[in-house]
Write a protein that holds these residues in place. Structure first.
Motif, mmCIF file in Angstrom:
data_model
loop_
_atom_site.group_PDB
_atom_site.id
_atom_site.type_symbol
_atom_site.label_atom_id
_atom_site.label_comp_id
_atom_site.label_asym_id
_atom_site.label_seq_id
_atom_site.Cartn_x
_atom_site.Cartn_y
_atom_site.Cartn_z
ATOM 1 N N TYR A 125 0.877 -1.175 0.000
ATOM 2 C CA TYR A 125 0.000 0.000 0.000
ATOM 3 C C TYR A 125 0.910 1.219 0.000
ATOM 4 C CZ TYR A 125 -3.185 3.628 1.774
ATOM 5 O OH TYR A 125 -3.912 4.778 1.945
ATOM 6 N N LEU A 137 2.567 2.113 -10.154
ATOM 7 C CA LEU A 137 2.399 0.683 -10.387
ATOM 8 C C LEU A 137 3.482 0.127 -11.309
ATOM 9 C CD1 LEU A 137 0.722 -1.855 -9.909
ATOM 10 C CD2 LEU A 137 -0.755 -1.154 -11.805
ATOM 11 N N SER A 173 -4.238 -4.879 -8.518
ATOM 12 C CA SER A 173 -4.055 -3.585 -7.876
ATOM 13 C C SER A 173 -5.343 -2.781 -7.910
ATOM 14 C CB SER A 173 -2.931 -2.810 -8.578
ATOM 15 O OG SER A 173 -2.619 -1.618 -7.890
ATOM 16 N N ARG A 174 -5.581 -2.049 -6.818
ATOM 17 C CA ARG A 174 -6.741 -1.170 -6.717
ATOM 18 C C ARG A 174 -6.271 0.222 -6.321
ATOM 19 N NH1 ARG A 174 -11.781 -3.770 -6.120
ATOM 20 N NH2 ARG A 174 -11.605 -6.050 -6.126
ATOM 21 N N ARG A 175 -6.760 1.230 -7.009
ATOM 22 C CA ARG A 175 -6.426 2.603 -6.658
ATOM 23 C C ARG A 175 -7.431 3.081 -5.617
ATOM 24 N NH1 ARG A 175 -4.542 7.255 -10.917
ATOM 25 N NH2 ARG A 175 -4.260 8.955 -9.416
ATOM 26 N N THR A 213 -1.800 -3.063 -3.723
ATOM 27 C CA THR A 213 -1.362 -3.969 -4.786
ATOM 28 C C THR A 213 -0.953 -5.300 -4.202
ATOM 29 O OG1 THR A 213 -0.559 -2.078 -6.078
ATOM 30 C CG2 THR A 213 0.259 -4.252 -6.693
ATOM 31 N N HIS A 243 -3.334 6.657 -3.766
ATOM 32 C CA HIS A 243 -2.644 5.462 -3.300
ATOM 33 C C HIS A 243 -3.134 4.231 -4.066
ATOM 34 C CE1 HIS A 243 -1.963 8.289 -0.068
ATOM 35 N NE2 HIS A 243 -1.230 7.441 0.615
ATOM 36 N N ARG A 244 -2.326 3.188 -4.013
ATOM 37 C CA ARG A 244 -2.715 1.900 -4.556
ATOM 38 C C ARG A 244 -2.490 0.804 -3.519
ATOM 39 N NH1 ARG A 244 -3.986 0.507 -9.623
ATOM 40 N NH2 ARG A 244 -3.921 2.124 -11.233
ATOM 41 N N VAL A 269 1.205 6.926 -5.185
ATOM 42 C CA VAL A 269 1.740 6.759 -6.530
ATOM 43 C C VAL A 269 2.285 8.056 -7.116
ATOM 44 C CG1 VAL A 269 0.238 4.793 -6.998
ATOM 45 C CG2 VAL A 269 -0.537 7.088 -7.595
#
Length: 233
Positions: free
Chosen positions: A162, A179, A193-195, A227, A224-225, A165
């Motif tokens: 986490y 990413l 991955s989720r933003r 992942t 943030h991501r 980015v």
């Protein structure tokens, strides 16, 4: 790589921070934006691990690198992780002491440079790195850290990152980790991955009732991501 000065540099950068202000900024009772970010992060974590085929954490060995005062480990306990199978690694002595005080005695907290920790290869179903890589400004040490975490991850497990980015223009002690960079750091990983997380400077200015809908509507302002870097079985 054992001679790297990056761990000492991280300690020096942390010492420059305003600890009292940080504590208030991320204290869940005092900060609606921090609470919203935590809840959103946990929902995303559960979705990623459910998609990976995990419905329980009870039998999983999980280590967090840079565990701070233990907040994420407490969240994992609430999600059903076993204290005896959880551990945290923390560079900063004060934060390691806070984690020990906050967590059950069965959760092992180890102070020092995480790359020197005595974890067996393939011994962890999940290795967490939350806002870790953004704090490492030495690219060689960052790569070494990624290789270490990947070595600890068991086949069929992985590394959960986490991090933000984009660079923070007001904080030269950290840098964004997009990413594409994570893919380079973990070239053998299967990536999901989720933003998430509305930009904190914006979120802190919003009324509590507006935070969840704003995070959903202002997707481009999520900074943030979360992942999941899965290691093939």
């Amino acid at each position: 790589m054992n001679g790297s000065t990056e761990p000492q540099a991280v300690q020096a950068r942390y010492a420059r921070r305003d600890g009292a202000q940080d504590a208030l900024r991320y204290q869940l009772m005092a900060s609606p934006s921090a609470l919203q970010a935590q809840q959103e992060r946990l929902r995303a974590l559960v979705k990623l691990w459910n998609a990976h085929g995990w419905s329980s954490l009870a039998d999983l060995a999980i280590t967090e690198v840079g565990c701070g005062a233990g907040g994420n480990l407490q969240d994992l306990l609430r999600l059903g992780a076993s204290p005896a199978r959880l551990q945290g690694l923390e560079l900063i002595a004060e934060r390691a002491a806070q984690a020990r005080a906050a967590l059950p005695a069965a959760v092992q907290i180890t102070e020092g440079d995480a790359t020197q920790a005595l974890l067996a290869e393939g011994s962890q179903q999940a290795v967490l790195a939350f806002t870790l890589f953004s704090s490492l400004l030495d690219p060689a040490f960052q790569r070494h850290m990624a290789e270490t975490l990947w070595r600890w991850a068991a086949p069929g497990g992985g590394v959960l990152v986490y991090d933000f980015v984009v660079d923070n223009p007001n904080n030269p002690d950290v840098r964004g980790v997009p990413l594409a960079e994570l893919r380079q750091l973990f070239p053998k990983a299967q990536v999901q991955s989720r933003r998430i997380t509305l930009a904190p400077p914006i979120a802190r200015r919003l009324p509590a009732a507006c935070l969840a809908p704003a995070s959903a509507l202002l997707y481009p302002l999520r900074t943030h991501r979360l992942t999941w870097l899965a290691k093939p079985a």
